[in-house]
Design a protein around this motif. Structure first.
Motif, short mmCIF file in Angstrom:
data_model
loop_
_atom_site.label_atom_id
_atom_site.label_comp_id
_atom_site.label_asym_id
_atom_site.label_seq_id
_atom_site.Cartn_x
_atom_site.Cartn_y
_atom_site.Cartn_z
N SER A 379 0.81 -1.23 0.00
CA SER A 379 0.00 0.00 0.00
C SER A 379 0.84 1.27 0.00
O SER A 379 0.37 2.33 -0.42
N GLY A 380 2.10 1.20 0.47
CA GLY A 380 2.93 2.40 0.50
C GLY A 380 3.78 2.58 -0.74
O GLY A 380 4.46 3.60 -0.89
N LYS A 381 3.76 1.60 -1.62
CA LYS A 381 4.64 1.64 -2.79
C LYS A 381 4.24 2.77 -3.74
O LYS A 381 3.05 2.96 -4.03
N GLY A 382 5.23 3.50 -4.21
CA GLY A 382 4.96 4.54 -5.20
C GLY A 382 4.55 5.88 -4.64
O GLY A 382 4.37 6.84 -5.39
N LYS A 383 4.41 5.99 -3.31
CA LYS A 383 4.06 7.29 -2.75
C LYS A 383 5.24 8.24 -2.90
O LYS A 383 6.40 7.84 -2.74
N PRO A 384 4.96 9.49 -3.22
CA PRO A 384 6.07 10.42 -3.53
C PRO A 384 6.89 10.78 -2.30
O PRO A 384 6.41 10.72 -1.16
N ASP A 385 8.13 11.15 -2.55
CA ASP A 385 9.00 11.64 -1.47
C ASP A 385 8.45 12.96 -0.93
O ASP A 385 7.72 13.69 -1.62
N VAL A 386 8.83 13.26 0.32
CA VAL A 386 8.45 14.52 0.95
C VAL A 386 9.75 15.28 1.26
O VAL A 386 10.83 14.69 1.29
N PRO A 387 9.69 16.58 1.47
CA PRO A 387 10.91 17.32 1.85
C PRO A 387 11.50 16.73 3.13
O PRO A 387 10.83 16.67 4.16
N TYR A 388 12.75 16.30 3.04
CA TYR A 388 13.34 15.52 4.14
C TYR A 388 14.86 15.56 4.02
O TYR A 388 15.40 15.23 2.97
N ASN A 389 15.53 15.96 5.06
CA ASN A 389 17.00 16.04 4.99
C ASN A 389 17.67 15.38 6.19
O ASN A 389 18.78 15.74 6.57
N LYS A 390 17.00 14.38 6.78
CA LYS A 390 17.55 13.70 7.95
C LYS A 390 18.35 12.47 7.53
O LYS A 390 18.15 11.90 6.46
N ILE A 391 19.27 12.08 8.41
CA ILE A 391 19.99 10.82 8.26
C ILE A 391 19.85 10.05 9.56
O ILE A 391 19.55 10.62 10.61
N PRO A 392 20.05 8.72 9.53
CA PRO A 392 19.97 7.95 10.78
C PRO A 392 21.00 8.43 11.80
O PRO A 392 22.15 8.70 11.45
N GLU A 393 20.57 8.57 13.05
CA GLU A 393 21.46 9.02 14.10
C GLU A 393 21.90 7.84 14.96
O GLU A 393 21.07 7.19 15.58
#
Length: 640
Positions: A379-393
């Motif tokens: 169900s989540g496949k193909g949903k567009p990216d959102v503005p996001y600039n985080k990396i794993p901490e």
């Protein structure tokens, strides 16, 4: 509105507080002043009480004691039963201690939304000092996957995380349907508490902390912890592709194995409480622990599990999710205090382990079915990216000599726990609940009587038998015990093992046993069982500074509360099942998921006890279920 097919299908509550009376698990229930026990935990204060549900009733004293005598009778000789009856009569005298304690409970019920809930949270969980693994935290095994590549596993993981978040958003916006028991709505607060809650170790009592507005999860791999932000700059949930990139990044950063800090959470609560105090003396450690505690849930990316001889994959999965195979396998890649940690093995063994304090099993099972369907539908496949600039901490931990010693102790103890659990996960495919319903019988009661029959055919003695019944029709309701061992269940077992009895005699005895169980079940779900009321009377005596009444050391109580069979039905639509450890050293645990054409069972015992064996009990259960099917089928055929 969601009508639960089995309203009592929540996970086993274990009856920890009840069992403490006979000193099987610990010598003392708790040792608190009246002032300390009167403080309502902040966790309970935080609950949503907008449903305006009725309050949990206090049963009439005579009603409970009469019922108690019936449940104690199978475990007593005639002489012992007469003695217990006389003791109960003395306890219930209108001028006796029982009447005084009953009055205290009635007054408490008038001044609280649920007279039991605070006591229960403390006595059954937060004061319990055994390790949570096996003894308290159940595992829910999902359908086994076949990951051909590491990328496939991470895609599954990303979809799982996003599915949980989708469900959480539904919970937060009150868009999930209300569970119903017939016409009665059930308390929905447990759904709100399973995501974002964490148990915090204490030196004598633990506590719960709740972070419903948290926006991150913690992902573990090779004992490393990483904080993953799930929302973008515009406060929208990130896409599957964006989350997948985070998971690949985590795998690249954690190729080497880190010290198993998480294994400390598997130790006894006393050991972990002391180690925790040492751990958080270091500010960096304290900050990392806080981020784990504040996370919505954990995701544990595990290595493969080594099978034991002749072990089926469902059983391997059960061990993986219960204890991770100990310190030499995945046991350190955990934080067992977190209410839910999803476990995704490299070898396709997937599911969750959950810390039991905030919730029963059914909300966890409902969420799991949603997750499974969402992953299956992509169900989540193909949903567009959102503005996001985080990396794993990365969440670092510094290990000094004291912590290293605690890790070594916890590693030794978790290995003993893992090696000491005898587990067998059974897929019973001869029939399912469709056949049982065709006989106009309750599937749950049918299975419960089969468990009684299986125990009796192995041990030739009645087995005190715990099944949890949901009391969620009341505000803050948790569970009541269904005492499945009855005069009728033992009569049925004896009748089945008597070759002189006809099939008609056996069916008559079966239907009486099932009817008796069903009647007790309805009473328990309505708050009129035996065990919670007796617990309340005991705790009232402790708060009032009274001597613990003699009935709690009487053989009638001690034997009937020594739950040698500890059970629960946790229903999932998917091909899953739950498993956990026995309540007492010479007992069995059995959780089951009855589906239309088959039944999944998670059966366990302790290897240290010479009288119990999960495989022997499994064999007896299979034979018992088939025997019961056959006498019904033959009797039905003879009437045609």
């Amino acid at each position: 509105m969601l009508h639960l097919e089995s309203p009592y299908c929540d996970t086993k509550m274990y009856g920890r507080a009840i069992a403490s009376t006979n000193k099987i698990l610990r010598p003392k229930l708790f040792n608190l002043t009246r002032a300390e026990t009167s403080i309502l935990p902040s966790f309970l204060n935080a609950r949503n009480v907008s449903q305006n549900l009725p309050r949990l009733p206090v049963p009439a004293l005579k009603q409970t004691l009469d019922k108690f005598l019936l449940t104690a009778k199978p475990h007593l000789s005639d002489k012992e039963f007469a003695s217990t009856t006389e003791l109960i009569k003395k306890f219930s005298d209108e001028n006796g201690i029982g009447a005084k304690l009953q009055k205290y409970l009635v007054e408490k019920a008038k001044s609280t939304e649920n007279w039991l809930s605070e006591w229960w949270l403390h006595s059954a969980y937060l004061d319990f000092r055994y390790p949570v693994i096996i003894h308290s935290s159940p595992a829910l095994v999902y359908p086994i996957e076949n990951f051909k590549t590491e990328h496939e596993r991470l895609v599954y993981s990303a979809r799982l995380i996003l599915a949980v978040m989708e469900y959480k958003l539904l919970i937060d916006n009150d868009k999930i349907p209300t569970d119903m028991m017939g016409k009665d709505p059930l308390d929905m607060n447990q759904y709100k508490q399973v995501i974002g809650t964490c148990r915090i170790p204490g030196l004598k009592r633990d506590k719960l902390e709740y972070y419903p507005t948290s926006k991150h999860v913690v992902v573990m791999h090779n004992n490393h912890f990483f904080k993953v932000h799930l929302f973008g700059d515009n406060n929208q949930l990130i896409s599957e592709n964006q989350l997948l990139q985070q998971l690949h990044d985590i795998m690249e950063q954690s190729v080497a194995t880190a010290p198993p800090i998480g294994i400390l959470t598997s130790d006894s609560r006393d050991n972990w409480g002391k180690a925790y105090q040492q751990l958080i003396k270091d500010p960096e450690n304290e900050a990392s622990a806080k981020e784990i505690q504040k996370s919505l849930f954990l995701v544990c990316l595990d290595g493969p599990m080594s099978p034991l001889p002749n072990e089926n994959r469902k059983t391997i999965a059960g061990r993986q999710l219960l204890h991770g195979g100990g310190s030499k396998q995945n046991g350190g890649n955990r934080w067992y205090d977190k209410t839910i940690q999803f476990i995704i093995g490299q070898d396709g063994l997937v599911g969750l382990n959950y810390e039991h304090s905030p919730s029963e099993g059914q909300p966890v099972a409902v969420i799991s079915d949603y997750i499974y369907e969402s992953i299956k539908k992509e169900s989540g496949k193909g949903k567009p990216d959102v503005p996001y600039n985080k990396i794993p901490e990365r969440l670092p931990f510094n290990v000094n000599d004291e912590i290293q010693k605690a890790i070594l102790v916890a590693s030794k103890n978790v290995d003993e726990q893992a090696d000491g659990l005898d587990l067998f996960c059974l897929h019973f495919d001869s029939f399912g609940k469709d056949f049982i319903k065709s006989q106009k019988l309750s599937p749950d009661s049918f299975i419960q009587i089969a468990l009684q029959y299986a125990f009796y055919r192995v041990h030739k003695t009645p087995g005190a038998h715990y099944e949890s019944a949901a009391t969620r029709k009341y505000a803050h309701g948790r569970t009541e015990t269904i005492r499945s061992c009855s005069i009728e269940s033992i009569d049925f077992a004896k009748t089945m093992l008597d070759n002189t009895k006809s099939n008609a005699d056996k069916v008559t005895a079966l239907r009486k046993a099932i009817d008796g169980h069903k009647k007790y079940t309805v009473e328990a779900m309505n708050g009129f069982g035996v065990d919670r009321h007796l617990l309340g009377l005991k705790l009232a005596a402790m708060e009032l500074g009274e001597k613990i009444p003699e009935i709690y050391s009487d053989p009638g109580y001690v034997r009937s509360a020594h739950m040698r069979i500890s059970t629960s039905q946790v229903a999932t639509k998917c091909d899953g099942f739950m498993c956990f450890g026995p309540l007492v050293p010479d007992g069995y645990a059995c959780c089951y998921n009855p589906r239309p054409k088959d039944i999944n069972f998670g059966i366990s015992a302790f290897t240290a006890h010479p009288d119990t064996s999960a495989v022997k009990f499994k064999d007896a259960l299979v034979n018992s279920l088939n025997d019961m099917h056959d006498i019904l089928a033959k009797t039905q055929k003879s009437k045609m």
